[in-house]
Design an enzyme around this catalytic site. Structure first.
Site, PDB file in Angstrom:
ATOM      1  N   ARG A  26       0.862  -1.176   0.000  1.00  0.00           N
ATOM      2  CA  ARG A  26       0.000   0.000   0.000  1.00  0.00           C
ATOM      3  C   ARG A  26       0.899   1.227   0.000  1.00  0.00           C
ATOM      4  O   ARG A  26       1.600   1.516   0.975  1.00  0.00           O
ATOM      5  CB  ARG A  26      -0.887  -0.021   1.233  1.00  0.00           C
ATOM      6  N   GLY A  59       0.958   7.526 -17.790  1.00  0.00           N
ATOM      7  CA  GLY A  59      -0.223   7.393 -18.632  1.00  0.00           C
ATOM      8  C   GLY A  59      -0.568   5.971 -19.019  1.00  0.00           C
ATOM      9  O   GLY A  59      -1.593   5.746 -19.634  1.00  0.00           O
ATOM     10  N   GLU A  93      -4.733  -7.157  -6.668  1.00  0.00           N
ATOM     11  CA  GLU A  93      -3.363  -7.567  -6.928  1.00  0.00           C
ATOM     12  C   GLU A  93      -3.021  -8.829  -6.148  1.00  0.00           C
ATOM     13  O   GLU A  93      -2.389  -9.765  -6.667  1.00  0.00           O
ATOM     14  CB  GLU A  93      -2.437  -6.413  -6.526  1.00  0.00           C
TER      15      GLU A  93
END
Length: 1071
Positions: A26, A59, A93
């Protein structure tokens, strides 16, 4: 040129990973703190680590990139921090990471940073709060399972504080362990591995990787040579080795133990698993050292190509040799070896051949190196795939040999391979054959040359008679060593194994086939017989010629074959009849034997089996010099008029005279063959003279079915203890002798269509083991003569008959009660097509009677009582039944106990049913446990002439593919409306392994049951019956809870079965 795209199976097992470590964390919690320091420490040690702000471009879509990074990483480190579970991204994940654990064996190392592992495991504290918030927006069940699974893995726990160790020290420990894991280089698998992933996944489950971590597990991988056992073991080893403290792959155990001894292998094992050299003085010294030094260590050990129990006992003698969680993989070609390792339970896994798609991929890669394939090679590729039959080694050898070759060169090479195996392939396959004992080699060659595809029972029988020894043990050895397969009771071999065996025989004499031990190829056989090139080396010859072939010979050509043991002629035409047969024969099996007699100088003292079906045999003289003969088959010999004296065949055990349609007399000696076990003369329509008396003390089965000229049954002179089955159906026998009581072992007596049999002697009730009496269509048969009825009643009621067939026997109301008195132990009773009007009340005293069939008793009106344990009642087309009788058959008291299966004329669903519904389907919902239920359907009759009626039942659960009736349909002609009331579990099987796949736990499950036939029948049928009503009743039993059953939809979920299964649209119409 275009490249061949690698399949999932091949790409999943490359071992050059892009990253050594994938870091999951995290970011807001630890990116600039603990995780950043951990990444830096790993990087400083040269451990290539993926962290999301390093490998992603601005991006770029993050999720696909992360998924690829996880796939391309050898180890995943998951840093569980306080707010890890508040990120749905982190949780997704984690699911992907754990998926790689299950599918690809990747290693996951959890780090619990400033969070208690139990909070992660049980979703407490901050983890519980985070999931509760997420649960309001989406289903979090998958994430909960993932957190629990990850928290159960072995990892590290760090709690910052004054009493804790320095963080950099903690990080160094992680780095050291990761570095140790990476020191083990992966094994080379293959240049282009194909088909590995599904097989490795199956083995991973079998090894219980990640489960049963407190136990030691062993798995044995076996299969035929060239199938890729070592390759699969290597891929499995690579995929799971990182999970163990130490690992060792001992390759070529068979070869190395032979060359260097077992001590050398023990020393290698200790070196690999302990990291130190240990010199041993002998195997017995090595065993306790291995056990003492490794018993506390979690290790992975692979023993490759093991071929003896001594090797296993020296290297992995027991589960207590290794620490908890250890796994041992054994590869071998000998399945029996795995079963023989009695000190430990070894689960076995047979490697299956590549399917055609996998085989094509592997072949194309090695033949064309990944380049586009010219379509003109398509047929040649298919030929190679058929030839290799799924063996990777063969595909690699042929593909590599033909790489870059022209079409003509491919054609030429394949023609040679199909005639003679490739040398490399032959040598590889011959290894296991060379290790067989001599008798086992003989059995293998016999099967390879003659018996592939035959029933194993037949193979056993042929070799027992033809070789003179019982081959059962040897056949078992061949199966264990993967040279032979038992495929549904038939002898099956891989094509190349078969070809290997035949090549061994061909090499006995490459030029002259007459000098080989076995002859099977028709061109070789024609050559040997027409050129008179036989020799004493030939032991077995089986002749099966093409229709247009004929052997031109003198009939004397067998004289040179002085050692011929088995001669079988399946299909052949000869220019003249045989004049000579070898006296060495043990088996003579000649379909359509062309001569009326055997050669006059034939003295087969060792002949055990004589099969001459459909032959021209007349047998005018007694059989002499046949002391060893045990099996005789003269089936269909239309020229056989009389069976001669058989006293010269004292060891005869099997005699078949079926369909000898001109046989009219059998010699009296047949009645005193004391070793005869099976005697059959079915369909001998002219047989009128049978021995007047018999004493066949070993007889087990006796059939005279269809002997329509036979009027007398022989007297039984002595007790026959082994005869269990007598079939006299469709004979003209008028009476059975009182001496039938001597058939003390008889269990079944068939008298079907014995129309001239007027009565049964009372002595038939003295038979102590008779269980089945079938007398259908014996219209003149009565149970007792008038004078016997009273005085012998005490004897009669002792009858043990359980199954009584009296269909179409003119049974009347007068005699029916007598049957129930005579047969008090009856369990199944067939009374269909008789003229009685009442089923008497005394039937209630038949406490063992569970099934009664009354079909087509059109005069039957009254059923006043039923047996107390009745389960099955069929009264189809009993059109005179009163309403009182049908009401009794619908009684809830009868059916509530469950297990019933009733069909009879009727028009309504019982009132006590929980659901009544018009049409051919019923439905309900359940949760927790599938309820025990009864179903009832009303079938409407046809206005015109009755037609055949066939019905099956299909059970759909949650719209998934259906379960269906296990009785293959219910077929009959229907004259009027009928009720079919039954316990669902009696008609439809619901296997637990399939049931669990369609049922939702702790949720409502929808059940829809359709009464219909197969779609093809429905679409083509012209005559239809109507299913008028359907009903469901939930049994009032312990375990059935009505709160968990609903007949109205308790939720919004629905299933459109008609859209998914179009064939149920015609559900109201049945054939």
């Amino acid at each position: 040129m275009a490249q061949i795209a690698p399949s999932t199976s091949s790409s999943s097992f490359r071992y050059n990973y892009t990253y050594d470590v994938f870091l999951s964390f995290r970011g807001q919690d630890t990116r600039k703190g603990f995780t950043g320091s951990l990444y830096n420490a790993l990087h400083q040690r040269g451990i290539h680590t993926f962290i999301d702000d390093e490998g992603l471009k601005a991006g770029e879509e993050i999720t696909p990139s992360l998924l690829n990074a996880i796939d391309d990483s050898r180890i995943a480190i998951v840093v569980f921090s306080r707010d890890y579970a508040s990120s749905s991204f982190c949780l997704k994940e984690l699911v992907k990471i754990l998926d790689c654990v299950d599918s690809k064996g990747r290693l996951v190392l959890p780090v619990f940073y400033d969070v208690d592992p139990s909070d992660v495991r049980y979703q407490k504290g901050s983890y519980g709060v985070a999931l509760a918030k997420l649960e309001k927006r989406q289903n979090v069940e998958e994430w909960r399972k993932a957190l629990t699974k990850a928290a159960n893995l072995s990892g590290w726990h760090f709690k910052p504080g004054p009493d804790s160790e320095y963080e950099y020290v903690f990080i160094n420990k992680i780095v050291e362990e990761v570095s140790d894991k990476l020191k083990r280089g992966p094994l080379h698998i293959a240049d282009y591995p194909v088909g590995l992933q599904p097989r490795v996944q199956e083995l991973t489950k079998l090894l219980r990787i990640g489960v049963d971590n407190d136990k030691v597990k062993m798995v044995g991988i076996h299969g035929i040579g060239g199938i890729g056992i070592t390759t699969i073991a290597s891929a499995l080893y690579n995929s799971i080795a990182d999970r163990f403290e130490a690992s060792c792959f001992l390759s070529n155990v068979r070869e190395k133990s032979s060359k260097n001894g077992l001590v050398s292998l023990q020393e290698t094992l200790l070196l690999e698993l302990l990291g130190e050299e240990v010199k041993l003085g002998g195997v017995n010294q090595g065993i306790p050292i291995i056990k003492r030094r490794l018993s506390q260590k979690k290790v992975l050990l692979c023993l490759d190509d093991v071929d003896s129990l001594q090797q296993l006992q020296a290297l992995a003698g027991g589960s207590d040799w290794f620490g908890s969680g250890s796994r041992v993989i054994i590869t071998t070609r000998d399945k029996h070896l795995l079963l023989s390792h009695t000190d430990v339970k070894v689960k076995s896994y047979r490697v299956k051949e590549l399917n055609n798609g996998e085989a094509l991929e592997l072949l194309r890669w090695h033949a064309f190196k990944g380049e586009e394939v010219d379509p003109s090679y398509a047929d040649l590729l298919s030929r190679v795939i058929r030839y290799a039959n799924g063996l990777p080694f063969v595909l690699i050898v042929i593909g590599s040999n033909l790489s870059g070759k022209s079409l003509d060169e491919w054609n030429s090479a394949l023609e040679n391979y199909e005639k003679r195996p490739n040398r490399s392939v032959q040598e590889m396959l011959t290894v296991i054959y060379e290790g067989l004992e001599d008798i086992q080699k003989e059995i293998f060659l016999d099967i390879a040359c003659f018996f592939v595809g035959e029933k194993l029972e037949y193979v056993n029988n042929m070799l027992l008679h033809g070789r003179g020894f019982n081959p059962e043990y040897g056949i078992g050895v061949l199966i264990q060593k993967s040279l032979l397969m038992d495929k549904y009771g038939h002898a099956s071999m891989h094509d190349l194994i078969t070809e290997m065996g035949r090549e061994i025989v061909r090499k006995e004499s490459e030029v002259e086939p007459g000098n080989r031990s076995r002859l099977w190829f028709y061109e070789d056989i024609i050559h040997v017989l027409e050129e008179d090139m036989g020799s004493e080396k030939t032991e077995i010859m089986i002749i099966d010629l093409p229709e247009d072939e004929e052997v031109f010979w003198t009939g004397e050509e067998f004289k040179k074959m002085k050692n011929l043991k088995i001669l079988k002629v399946i299909n052949a035409r000869f220019s003249t009849t045989p004049k000579y047969l070898p006296n060495s024969l043990r088996v003579l099996d000649w379909e359509r034997y062309p001569s009326p007699c055997l050669p006059p100088d034939f003295r087969p003292r060792k002949l055990s089996m004589l099969n001459l079906p459909n032959s021209s045999l007349k047998l005018d003289n007694p059989l002499k010099n046949f002391k060893s003969l045990s099996h005789v088959n003269f089936e269909g010999c239309e020229s056989l008029v009389q069976l001669p004296d058989l006293s010269g065949v004292p060891n005869l055990t099997e005699l078949c005279l079926d369909d000898c349609i001109n046989l009219n007399k059998v010699h009296d000696s047949i009645g005193f063959l004391h070793k005869l076990r099976n005697l059959s003369a079915k369909g001998c329509t002219k047989l009128g003279l049978f021995p007047p008396s018999i004493n066949l003390t070993s007889l087990e089965t006796f059939s005279l079915w269809g002997c329509s000229s036979l009027t007398n049954f022989p007297e039984i002179l002595g007790k026959m203890e082994y005869l269990e089955d007598v079939d006299l159906g469709s004979t003209a026998i008028k009476a059975l002798p009182h001496s039938i009581q001597n058939l003390v072992g008889l269990r079944r007596l068939d008298l079907i269509s014995c129309n001239r049999l007027n009565q049964l002697p009372s002595s038939i009730f003295l038979l102590p083991k008779l269980e089945s009496l079938e007398a259908e269509s014996c219209k003149g048969c009565q149970i007792l003569t008038n004078y016997e009825r009273q005085e012998n009643m005490d004897i009669i009621v002792s009858s043990k008959v359980k199954d009584l067939h009296l269909r179409d026997c003119n049974v009347s109301d007068e005699f029916l009660p007598i049957y129930f008195t005579c047969f008090p132990n009856i369990e199944m009773l067939h009374l269909g097509s008789n003229d009685f009007t009442t089923l008497p009340s005394c039937i209630k005293d038949c406490h063992f009677l569970t099934s009664i069939y009354l079909d087509d008793c059109k005069l039957l009106q009254h059923i006043t009582s039923l047996p107390p344990n009745i389960k099955t009642l069929s009264a189809r087309n009993c059109i005179s039944l009163t309403s009182h009788s049908t009401s009794m058959l619908l009684s809830q008291e009868i059916h509530e106990v469950g297990g019933t299966h009733f069909m009879f004329p009727g028009t309504k669903i019982p009132d006590w049913f929980d659901q009544h519904k018009e049409g051919a389907s019923v439905s309900f919902w359940f949760r927790k446990k599938f309820p025990e239920i009864a179903l009832c359907f009303v079938f409407g009759g046809l206005d015109k002439e009755p037609r055949k009626f066939e019905v099956k039942f299909y059970v759909f659960i949650n719209g998934k593919p259906p379960f269906y009736s296990n009785e293959g349909g219910n077929t009959f002609r229907m004259l009027t409306d009928h009720v079919f009331l039954f316990d669902l579990q009696k008609v439809v099987e619901l296997p637990s392994y399939q049931f669990d796949q369609v049922v939702l736990e702790d949720e409502w499950n929808h059940v829809e049951i359709h009464c219909l036939d197969s779609p093809t029948v429905l679409e083509s049928s012209l005559d239809m019956a109507i299913v008028k009503w359907g009903g469901v009743h939930v049994f009032n039993k312990q375990g059935n809870h009505m709160d968990d059953v609903s007949f109205s939809n308790p939720q919004n979920r629905t299933y459109d079965l008609a859209a998914r299964y179009p064939w149920i649209k015609n559900q109201h119409a049945l054939t």
